[in-house]
Write a protein that holds these residues in place. Structure first.
Motif, PDB file in Angstrom:
ATOM      1  N   GLY A 223       0.786  -1.231   0.000  1.00 45.80           N
ATOM      2  CA  GLY A 223       0.000   0.000   0.000  1.00 45.80           C
ATOM      3  C   GLY A 223       0.813   1.273   0.000  1.00 45.80           C
ATOM      4  N   ALA A 224       2.156   1.163   0.057  1.00 44.65           N
ATOM      5  CA  ALA A 224       3.045   2.335   0.016  1.00 44.65           C
ATOM      6  C   ALA A 224       2.668   3.380   1.062  1.00 44.65           C
ATOM      7  N   TYR A 225       2.263   2.938   2.251  1.00 41.69           N
ATOM      8  CA  TYR A 225       1.873   3.871   3.299  1.00 41.69           C
ATOM      9  C   TYR A 225       3.101   4.306   4.104  1.00 41.69           C
ATOM     10  N   SER A 226       3.013   5.484   4.715  1.00 42.20           N
ATOM     11  CA  SER A 226       4.077   5.953   5.586  1.00 42.20           C
ATOM     12  C   SER A 226       3.804   5.499   7.015  1.00 42.20           C
ATOM     13  N   ARG A 227       4.848   5.443   7.795  1.00 40.74           N
ATOM     14  CA  ARG A 227       4.664   5.024   9.187  1.00 40.74           C
ATOM     15  C   ARG A 227       3.731   5.985   9.919  1.00 40.74           C
TER      16      ARG A 227
ATOM     17  N   VAL B 207      -2.194  -1.876   3.844  1.00 44.82           N
ATOM     18  CA  VAL B 207      -3.183  -0.813   4.045  1.00 44.82           C
ATOM     19  C   VAL B 207      -3.265  -0.001   2.750  1.00 44.82           C
ATOM     20  N   PRO B 208      -4.018  -0.477   1.745  1.00 45.55           N
ATOM     21  CA  PRO B 208      -4.138   0.261   0.482  1.00 45.55           C
ATOM     22  C   PRO B 208      -4.843   1.591   0.695  1.00 45.55           C
ATOM     23  N   ASN B 209      -4.355   2.645   0.058  1.00 42.57           N
ATOM     24  CA  ASN B 209      -4.955   3.963   0.294  1.00 42.57           C
ATOM     25  C   ASN B 209      -6.268   4.155  -0.448  1.00 42.57           C
TER      26      ASN B 209
ATOM     27  N   SER C 198      -8.672   1.833  -0.382  1.00 39.65           N
ATOM     28  CA  SER C 198      -9.613   0.900   0.225  1.00 39.65           C
ATOM     29  C   SER C 198      -9.738   1.204   1.700  1.00 39.65           C
ATOM     30  N   ARG C 199     -10.919   1.011   2.264  1.00 43.11           N
ATOM     31  CA  ARG C 199     -11.103   1.210   3.696  1.00 43.11           C
ATOM     32  C   ARG C 199     -10.771  -0.057   4.475  1.00 43.11           C
ATOM     33  N   HIS C 200     -10.238  -1.068   3.789  1.00 45.12           N
ATOM     34  CA  HIS C 200      -9.946  -2.338   4.429  1.00 45.12           C
ATOM     35  C   HIS C 200      -8.454  -2.508   4.710  1.00 45.12           C
ATOM     36  N   ILE C 201      -8.181  -3.354   5.692  1.00 42.57           N
ATOM     37  CA  ILE C 201      -6.815  -3.659   6.115  1.00 42.57           C
ATOM     38  C   ILE C 201      -6.633  -5.166   5.958  1.00 42.57           C
ATOM     39  N   TYR C 202      -5.453  -5.576   5.520  1.00 45.76           N
ATOM     40  CA  TYR C 202      -5.190  -6.982   5.251  1.00 45.76           C
ATOM     41  C   TYR C 202      -4.015  -7.462   6.097  1.00 45.76           C
ATOM     42  N   LEU C 203      -4.235  -8.519   6.874  1.00 43.83           N
ATOM     43  CA  LEU C 203      -3.177  -9.152   7.654  1.00 43.83           C
ATOM     44  C   LEU C 203      -2.816 -10.444   6.927  1.00 43.83           C
TER      45      LEU C 203
END
Length: 255
Positions: A95-99, A158-160, A162-167
């Motif tokens: 998801g290329a998210y920042s910390r 955590v794709p930006n 999508s409102r969903h989170i994937y473990l």
């Protein structure tokens, strides 16, 4: 020479516990078996693995001898140098998210799902989500599982868009996926787990079930393991599991 009853630091104890849980899961052995091999009481082993008591040098040495691995090597290693803040970006595949953007997800959760082995019972365990500097992403790790051999750990996507989170657990190509939606104000997460059910011998069967992650502060006296109807948290856990389907966080279609 350090005294046998010398206590490891909190960080060292956490690292040793993580290594032991990984070894237990990899070898598919029970905590009871490990306690017997290390000549420790099961109660002592549960307390140090659960973080309720620090490891002592003597306990660590016994566990090293039982497992045949060095537990102190990782605990004594100097911490890796943290990258620059602007380099704390997860890979594109996650998801290329920042910390900073996902800091709200970090923490400890009580995880509940239906028991796969007992009707009307609930299976509860602890999940910790935190930033892994080496992986440059959020990771999750389970603990306090009654079936310790199946303890899972992996990456968090955590794709930006999508409102969903994937473990995601990926061990040698074998995947387990948990998809959840997060409630921004209260912090719970609700969704679905898709995994494999262990049967007789080497038999594995795909299975899906509702799952809920509750910030541990929401549960005053959290209980873990197989939760039967006489457990004080059974009604609370059941309420959250039903919310998963009642509010359509996950749908299960008839065949």
């Amino acid at each position: 020479m350090p005294a046998p009853d010398q206590q490891l630091s909190a960080e060292q104890s956490r690292q040793v516990a993580d290594t032991i849980r990984e070894e237990i899961a990899r070898r598919r052995m029970s905590r009871q078996s490990l306690a017997e091999l290390a000549k420790l009481s099961l109660s002592t082993l549960e307390k140090v693995l659960g973080g309720r008591r620090p490891f002592t040098l003597a306990t660590t040495v016994r566990l090293e001898q039982a497992l045949g691995v060095s537990l102190r090597k990782a605990a004594e290693a100097p911490p890796a140098q943290a990258p620059a803040v602007n380099g704390e970006i997860a890979p594109d595949g996650l998801g290329a998210y920042s910390r900073r953007a996902v800091a709200w997800l970090e923490g400890t959760y009580v995880t509940v799902r239906p028991s796969f082995g007992e009707k009307d019972a609930i299976f509860a365990y602890r999940t910790e989500i935190g930033w892994d500097t080496a992986a440059s992403s959020l990771v999750f790790r389970e603990s306090e599982r009654q079936d310790a051999a199946f303890t899972q750990f992996g990456e968090v996507a955590v794709p930006n868009q999508s409102r969903h989170i994937y473990l995601v657990t990926n061990r040698h190509g074998q995947h387990r996926l948990i998809t959840v939606a997060h409630l921004a104000i209260s912090g719970e997460m609700y969704g679905i787990i898709t995994t494999l059910l262990a049967g007789r011998g080497s038999s594995l069967t795909p299975i899906a079930a509702p799952i809920a992650y509750l910030p541990i502060k929401m549960v005053a006296e959290a209980t873990f393991g197989r939760i039967s109807s006489d457990d004080p948290n059974h009604a609370l856990y059941r309420q959250h599991l039903r919310r998963t389907t009642d509010e359509s966080f996950a749908l299960f279609l008839p065949g």
